[in-house]
Design an enzyme around this catalytic site. Sequence first.
Site, mmCIF file in Angstrom:
data_model
loop_
_atom_site.group_PDB
_atom_site.id
_atom_site.type_symbol
_atom_site.label_atom_id
_atom_site.label_comp_id
_atom_site.label_asym_id
_atom_site.label_seq_id
_atom_site.Cartn_x
_atom_site.Cartn_y
_atom_site.Cartn_z
ATOM 1 N N ASP A 1 1.246 -1.753 -0.421
ATOM 2 C CA ASP A 1 -0.162 -0.175 0.026
ATOM 3 C C ASP A 1 1.310 1.154 -0.005
ATOM 4 O O ASP A 1 0.375 2.333 0.924
ATOM 5 C CB ASP A 1 -0.897 -0.196 1.017
ATOM 6 C CG ASP A 1 -2.280 -0.943 0.887
ATOM 7 O OD1 ASP A 1 -2.159 -1.776 0.252
ATOM 8 O OD2 ASP A 1 -3.181 -1.258 2.169
ATOM 9 N N GLU B 1 -4.751 -1.414 -1.149
ATOM 10 C CA GLU B 1 -6.297 -1.002 -0.934
ATOM 11 C C GLU B 1 -6.970 -0.361 -1.151
ATOM 12 O O GLU B 1 -6.468 1.165 -1.826
ATOM 13 C CB GLU B 1 -5.618 -0.514 0.986
ATOM 14 C CG GLU B 1 -7.505 -0.275 1.503
ATOM 15 C CD GLU B 1 -7.360 -0.406 3.276
ATOM 16 O OE1 GLU B 1 -6.081 0.000 3.562
ATOM 17 O OE2 GLU B 1 -8.438 -0.255 3.353
ATOM 18 N N LYS C 1 -6.348 -5.463 -3.257
ATOM 19 C CA LYS C 1 -7.665 -5.667 -1.895
ATOM 20 C C LYS C 1 -8.586 -4.214 -1.554
ATOM 21 O O LYS C 1 -8.458 -3.567 -0.758
ATOM 22 C CB LYS C 1 -6.163 -6.099 -0.823
ATOM 23 C CG LYS C 1 -5.546 -4.691 -0.246
ATOM 24 C CD LYS C 1 -4.776 -5.075 0.482
ATOM 25 C CE LYS C 1 -3.577 -4.609 1.676
ATOM 26 N NZ LYS C 1 -3.914 -3.451 2.294
ATOM 27 N N LYS D 1 -7.766 -4.901 5.021
ATOM 28 C CA LYS D 1 -7.037 -4.167 5.593
ATOM 29 C C LYS D 1 -5.229 -6.087 5.216
ATOM 30 O O LYS D 1 -4.424 -4.986 4.378
ATOM 31 C CB LYS D 1 -6.557 -4.209 7.180
ATOM 32 C CG LYS D 1 -7.242 -3.790 7.369
ATOM 33 C CD LYS D 1 -7.034 -2.302 6.777
ATOM 34 C CE LYS D 1 -7.987 -1.011 7.792
ATOM 35 N NZ LYS D 1 -8.248 0.517 6.753
ATOM 36 N N VAL E 1 2.660 0.386 4.155
ATOM 37 C CA VAL E 1 3.281 1.307 5.111
ATOM 38 C C VAL E 1 0.730 0.519 5.256
ATOM 39 O O VAL E 1 0.199 -0.411 4.371
ATOM 40 C CB VAL E 1 2.251 2.764 5.075
ATOM 41 C CG1 VAL E 1 3.934 2.954 5.286
ATOM 42 C CG2 VAL E 1 1.626 2.994 3.161
ATOM 43 N N CYS F 1 -2.265 -2.549 7.353
ATOM 44 C CA CYS F 1 -2.081 -3.365 6.661
ATOM 45 C C CYS F 1 -0.648 -4.469 6.900
ATOM 46 O O CYS F 1 -1.000 -5.747 6.427
ATOM 47 C CB CYS F 1 -2.223 -3.229 5.927
ATOM 48 S SG CYS F 1 -3.921 -1.362 5.468
ATOM 49 N N GLN G 1 8.357 -13.458 21.166
ATOM 50 C CA GLN G 1 8.334 -15.031 21.867
ATOM 51 C C GLN G 1 9.050 -15.867 20.658
ATOM 52 O O GLN G 1 8.182 -16.756 20.414
ATOM 53 C CB GLN G 1 6.668 -15.060 21.440
ATOM 54 C CG GLN G 1 6.226 -14.629 22.672
ATOM 55 C CD GLN G 1 4.866 -14.929 23.103
ATOM 56 O OE1 GLN G 1 3.835 -16.166 22.985
ATOM 57 N NE2 GLN G 1 3.726 -13.503 22.254
HETATM 58 N N1 TIU Z 1 -2.937 0.481 4.540
HETATM 59 C C1 TIU Z 1 -3.129 0.382 5.239
HETATM 60 O O1 TIU Z 1 -2.939 0.820 6.622
HETATM 61 N N2 TIU Z 1 -4.283 1.226 5.142
HETATM 62 C C2 TIU Z 1 -5.255 1.928 7.034
HETATM 63 O O2 TIU Z 1 -6.520 2.133 6.710
HETATM 64 N N3 TIU Z 1 -3.808 2.141 7.390
HETATM 65 C C3 TIU Z 1 -4.126 3.044 8.519
HETATM 66 O O3 TIU Z 1 -3.266 3.410 8.649
HETATM 67 N N4 TIU Z 1 -5.131 3.735 8.390
#
Ligand code: TIU
Length: 225
Positions: free
Chosen positions: A29, A77, A134, A137, A162, A167, A207
Site C-alpha cells: 500500500d 488498498e 485488496k 487490510k 505502510v 495493513c 516470543q
Molecule cells: N494500508 C493501510 O495500512 N491502510 C490503512 O488503513 N492504514 C491506516 O493506518 N489507516
Amino acid sequence: MDMYQPVTVKAEPYPFEFVPGQCALLIIDMQRDFLEAGGFGTMLGNDVSQLRRTIEPNRKLLAAWRSAGLQVIHTREGHRPDLSDLPPAKKLRGRGKTGIGDAGPMGRILVRGEPGHDIIPELYPLPSEPVIDKPGKGAFFATDLHAILQNRAIQQLIVTGVTTEVCVHTTIREANDRGYDCLVPEDCVGSYFPQFQEIGLHMIKAQGGIFGWVSQSSHILAAIR
Ligand code: TIU
C-alpha cells in the site's frame, strides 16, 4: 548470486535464512493517498513524514531486488468504483465527513483507478510485477495473492510498506497462518504513530519470532549483493 543457494540476513530474534528464488519482496500500500502531503492521510490530520521516511529505503531495496532478478509484488488498498465490495461497516467507520468513495484531494478516496489510489511514482510497479488490489487490510483476504505465491513456489516474504500496525501487520499475520516466513526491514515500514511503529515491530519478533523476523534493509542489501 545463485538464486537457489540460501543466504542469511542479520535479523531479530535470530538470523533469517532464505532462498532468493523462493522469496518475494511484498510492498504493501505505498499509495499516494497515504503518503503524499495533500492526500487523504493528511486530510485526516496524519503526519505523512512518518511514512515518507520509508520511501528512500524502499526505493533502494526495490532497485537491488530487481537487479538481482528476484520477484516483486505490490498491493493497493481500495474498492471498485461502484463500491459493491465495500462493507457497509467499513464505509461508516470513523463517522467522518468524508469517507471511502467520496471526492477527496486526489480523486475519490480509496477507489481503484483514481490518482490517490495509485502507487507513488518512486516505487511504481513494472509491467512484469503483479499488483494485488485488496479490499481489506490483509493482502490475502479476497485476493489471489496466495495462488500467485504458490504458482511461483514462493515460501518466504520480505514485507515492507505502510502502515506497520494496520495493513503490514494484518498481512504478516495472514501470511503466517498460510505457512510463509516473513522478514520485516524496520526502515522500510512506517506508521503515522511512532509508538505503534515501535511496539508493532516488537510484536512481530517477540516470543521467538511469533509472526516473523525484524531487520534493516542494509542487512538484506548485503545478503543479495
Ligand atoms: N494500508 C493501510 O495500512 N491502510 C490503512 O488503513 N492504514 C491506516 O493506518 N489507516
